[in-house]
Scaffold this motif. Structure first.
Motif, PDB file in Angstrom:
ATOM      1  N   ARG A 222      42.804 -61.248   4.471  1.00 19.22           N
ATOM      2  CA  ARG A 222      42.166 -61.898   3.315  1.00 19.22           C
ATOM      3  C   ARG A 222      43.168 -62.681   2.471  1.00 19.22           C
ATOM      4  O   ARG A 222      44.294 -62.234   2.253  1.00 19.22           O
TER       5      ARG A 222
ATOM      6  N   PRO B 204      44.014 -63.941  -1.332  1.00 11.26           N
ATOM      7  CA  PRO B 204      43.710 -63.363  -2.660  1.00 11.26           C
ATOM      8  C   PRO B 204      42.537 -64.065  -3.351  1.00 11.26           C
ATOM      9  O   PRO B 204      41.759 -63.437  -4.055  1.00 11.26           O
ATOM     10  N   GLU B 205      42.399 -65.360  -3.118  1.00 11.44           N
ATOM     11  CA  GLU B 205      41.328 -66.120  -3.777  1.00 11.44           C
ATOM     12  C   GLU B 205      40.010 -66.069  -3.003  1.00 11.44           C
ATOM     13  O   GLU B 205      39.030 -66.677  -3.391  1.00 11.44           O
ATOM     14  N   GLY B 206      39.987 -65.316  -1.911  1.00 13.31           N
ATOM     15  CA  GLY B 206      38.786 -65.211  -1.078  1.00 13.31           C
ATOM     16  C   GLY B 206      38.952 -65.999   0.208  1.00 13.31           C
ATOM     17  O   GLY B 206      39.785 -66.897   0.300  1.00 13.31           O
TER      18      GLY B 206
END
Length: 166
Positions: free
Chosen positions: A146, A148-150
């Protein structure tokens, strides 16, 4: 469930076995190349296994996560997921990765957070029934790291084989 909660009261029958996660972590740590990765089990809900490792242990010359580390983390997460399902079924089997593909979608400038689960259409009960009846079985697993921001930094698909120990 995370390893931080392993000292909590006994698990309800519907929750994954905390002792199985302790055994899995010990198995990871018993392999010298894996031990230096500083990975931890970030969670397991019976269907998805999450692993975590600090970027500082896996940084490349560009300051982002090393591709080989991402591939290793996803391979380990998928292997651990299959191993947990085999153990939960009360079986003793060796689990191997048969083949895998990985796509690197974006650089990851953060800790490595990887999640593995059965691929769409894969069925744990069929996998376990086949393993019981034939002594070997295959299952497809997917994993991703993943951002961090999606979204995903990487996508991983693989087939794993389990062979009963005699």
């Amino acid at each position: 469930m995370s390893l931080d909660t392993l000292a909590s009261p006994p698990l309800a029958p519907s929750q994954p076995d905390a002792a199985a996660l302790v055994r899995l972590k010990a198995h990871y740590d018993s392999m010298p190349p894996v031990a230096v990765m500083d990975l931890s089990i970030a969670g397991y809900d019976g269907q998805r296994l999450r692993l975590h490792a600090p970027l500082a242990r896996h940084v490349n010359d560009k300051g982002c996560a090393f591709g080989g580390s991402l591939a290793s983390m996803m391979t380990l997460a998928a292997w651990g997921l299959v191993s947990l399902h085999v153990e939960a079924a009360g079986l003793d089997a060796d689990v191997f990765v048969a083949d895998s593909q990985i796509g690197y979608l974006a650089p990851l400038f953060a800790d490595l957070d990887v999640e593995a689960e059965a691929a769409p259409g894969a069925d744990w009960s069929t996998f376990i029934a086949t393993l019981r009846s034939r002594g070997r079985a295959r299952i497809s697993v997917v994993a991703h790291a993943r951002l961090p921001e999606g979204g995903s930094a990487t996508e991983f698909t693989a087939r794993y084989v389990a062979i009963l120990r005699r």
